[in-house]
Design a protein around this motif. Structure first.
Motif, PDB file in Angstrom:
ATOM      1  N   HIS A  18      -9.375  -9.501   9.239  1.00 31.74           N
ATOM      2  CA  HIS A  18      -8.435  -8.413   8.965  1.00 31.74           C
ATOM      3  C   HIS A  18      -9.229  -7.123   8.762  1.00 31.74           C
ATOM      4  CE1 HIS A  18      -5.306  -6.018   7.024  1.00 31.74           C
ATOM      5  NE2 HIS A  18      -4.450  -6.881   7.537  1.00 31.74           N
ATOM      6  N   LYS A  19      -8.740  -6.050   9.333  1.00 28.89           N
ATOM      7  CA  LYS A  19      -9.438  -4.760   9.272  1.00 28.89           C
ATOM      8  C   LYS A  19      -9.731  -4.345   7.831  1.00 28.89           C
ATOM      9  CE  LYS A  19      -9.035   0.058  10.705  1.00 28.89           C
ATOM     10  NZ  LYS A  19      -8.219   1.034  11.440  1.00 28.89           N
ATOM     11  N   THR A  20      -8.760  -4.473   6.946  1.00 33.64           N
ATOM     12  CA  THR A  20      -8.968  -4.046   5.554  1.00 33.64           C
ATOM     13  C   THR A  20     -10.049  -4.882   4.878  1.00 33.64           C
ATOM     14  OG1 THR A  20      -6.684  -3.263   5.384  1.00 33.64           O
ATOM     15  CG2 THR A  20      -7.846  -3.684   3.313  1.00 33.64           C
ATOM     16  N   ARG A  21     -10.074  -6.181   5.163  1.00 34.51           N
ATOM     17  CA  ARG A  21     -11.102  -7.025   4.544  1.00 34.51           C
ATOM     18  C   ARG A  21     -12.492  -6.659   5.052  1.00 34.51           C
ATOM     19  NH1 ARG A  21      -6.771 -10.787   4.812  1.00 34.51           N
ATOM     20  NH2 ARG A  21      -7.542 -11.852   6.670  1.00 34.51           N
ATOM     21  N   GLN A  23     -13.338  -3.669   6.053  1.00 38.71           N
ATOM     22  CA  GLN A  23     -13.634  -2.394   5.395  1.00 38.71           C
ATOM     23  C   GLN A  23     -14.122  -2.623   3.963  1.00 38.71           C
ATOM     24  OE1 GLN A  23      -9.707  -0.662   6.155  1.00 38.71           O
ATOM     25  NE2 GLN A  23     -10.712   1.013   7.265  1.00 38.71           N
ATOM     26  N   ILE A  24     -13.498  -3.544   3.253  1.00 39.29           N
ATOM     27  CA  ILE A  24     -13.916  -3.848   1.884  1.00 39.29           C
ATOM     28  C   ILE A  24     -15.336  -4.407   1.889  1.00 39.29           C
ATOM     29  CG2 ILE A  24     -13.532  -5.380  -0.096  1.00 39.29           C
ATOM     30  CD1 ILE A  24     -10.487  -5.125   0.527  1.00 39.29           C
ATOM     31  N   CYS A  27     -17.713  -1.736   2.466  1.00 39.22           N
ATOM     32  CA  CYS A  27     -17.729  -0.837   1.311  1.00 39.22           C
ATOM     33  C   CYS A  27     -18.635  -1.366   0.197  1.00 39.22           C
ATOM     34  CB  CYS A  27     -16.290  -0.653   0.805  1.00 39.22           C
ATOM     35  SG  CYS A  27     -16.116   0.449  -0.602  1.00 39.22           S
ATOM     36  N   LEU A  42     -11.464   3.627   0.584  1.00 41.71           N
ATOM     37  CA  LEU A  42     -10.690   3.223   1.763  1.00 41.71           C
ATOM     38  C   LEU A  42      -9.383   3.984   1.917  1.00 41.71           C
ATOM     39  CD1 LEU A  42     -11.140  -0.667   1.691  1.00 41.71           C
ATOM     40  CD2 LEU A  42     -12.578   1.072   2.747  1.00 41.71           C
ATOM     41  N   GLY A  44      -6.779   3.455   0.267  1.00 46.55           N
ATOM     42  CA  GLY A  44      -5.771   2.405   0.273  1.00 46.55           C
ATOM     43  C   GLY A  44      -4.915   2.442  -0.965  1.00 46.55           C
ATOM     44  N   ASN A  48      -2.490  -3.596  -2.351  1.00 47.63           N
ATOM     45  CA  ASN A  48      -2.961  -4.135  -1.076  1.00 47.63           C
ATOM     46  C   ASN A  48      -4.437  -4.518  -1.148  1.00 47.63           C
ATOM     47  OD1 ASN A  48      -4.191  -3.400   1.863  1.00 47.63           O
ATOM     48  ND2 ASN A  48      -2.151  -4.300   2.031  1.00 47.63           N
ATOM     49  N   ILE A  49      -5.248  -3.644  -1.708  1.00 46.80           N
ATOM     50  CA  ILE A  49      -6.685  -3.913  -1.832  1.00 46.80           C
ATOM     51  C   ILE A  49      -6.912  -5.139  -2.707  1.00 46.80           C
ATOM     52  CG2 ILE A  49      -8.895  -3.028  -2.708  1.00 46.80           C
ATOM     53  CD1 ILE A  49      -7.953  -1.646  -0.103  1.00 46.80           C
ATOM     54  N   HIS A  52      -6.317  -8.315  -0.778  1.00 45.92           N
ATOM     55  CA  HIS A  52      -7.417  -8.607   0.136  1.00 45.92           C
ATOM     56  C   HIS A  52      -8.664  -9.064  -0.623  1.00 45.92           C
ATOM     57  CE1 HIS A  52      -5.548  -7.676   3.936  1.00 45.92           C
ATOM     58  NE2 HIS A  52      -5.072  -6.549   3.433  1.00 45.92           N
TER      59      HIS A  52
END
Length: 106
Positions: A18-21, A23-24, A27, A42, A44, A48-49, A52
């Motif tokens: 997943h894109k957000t994961r 990114q985390i 990060c 992010l 965000g 949501n964060i 994830h």
């Protein structure tokens, strides 16, 4: 060769899917951070964060360290960092193929 339970391997790899994961993980690759720091970095939302982060923790990719009222998240170990770096190396080699693939969008 190590015998690996394929279902567990798929569950582990889900953390990267997943894109957000991703990114985390990027990060916190160099330095541990709180949820607030990750949310800010992010752009965000905290709910949501946090979801994830729970997934990443459940997949064994990250750990949380409690310090007072804050939890600091970091990669589980150096091997996870090396794996993220290796993804970049391999991706650079296959990027044009990935760009042409219309089977897995977004």
């Amino acid at each position: 060769m190590l015998k690996v339970d394929l279902d567990m391997k798929v569950k582990f790899l889900h953390g990267f899917a997943h894109k957000t994961r991703i990114q985390i993980l990027e990060c916190i690759k160099e330095k541990e951070k709180t949820v607030s720091h990750i949310v800010d970095a992010l752009n965000g939302n905290q709910s949501n964060i946090s979801q994830h982060l729970a997934c990443l923790k459940g997949c064994g990719l990250i750990v949380g360290r409690q310090d007072g009222k804050y939890t600091y998240y970091s990669l589980r170990n150096q091997q996870i960092k090396e794996l993220l770096n290796m993804f970049d190396v391999v991706f650079e080699q296959v990027e044009s193929d990935v760009a042409c693939c219309d089977r897995h969008i977004g």
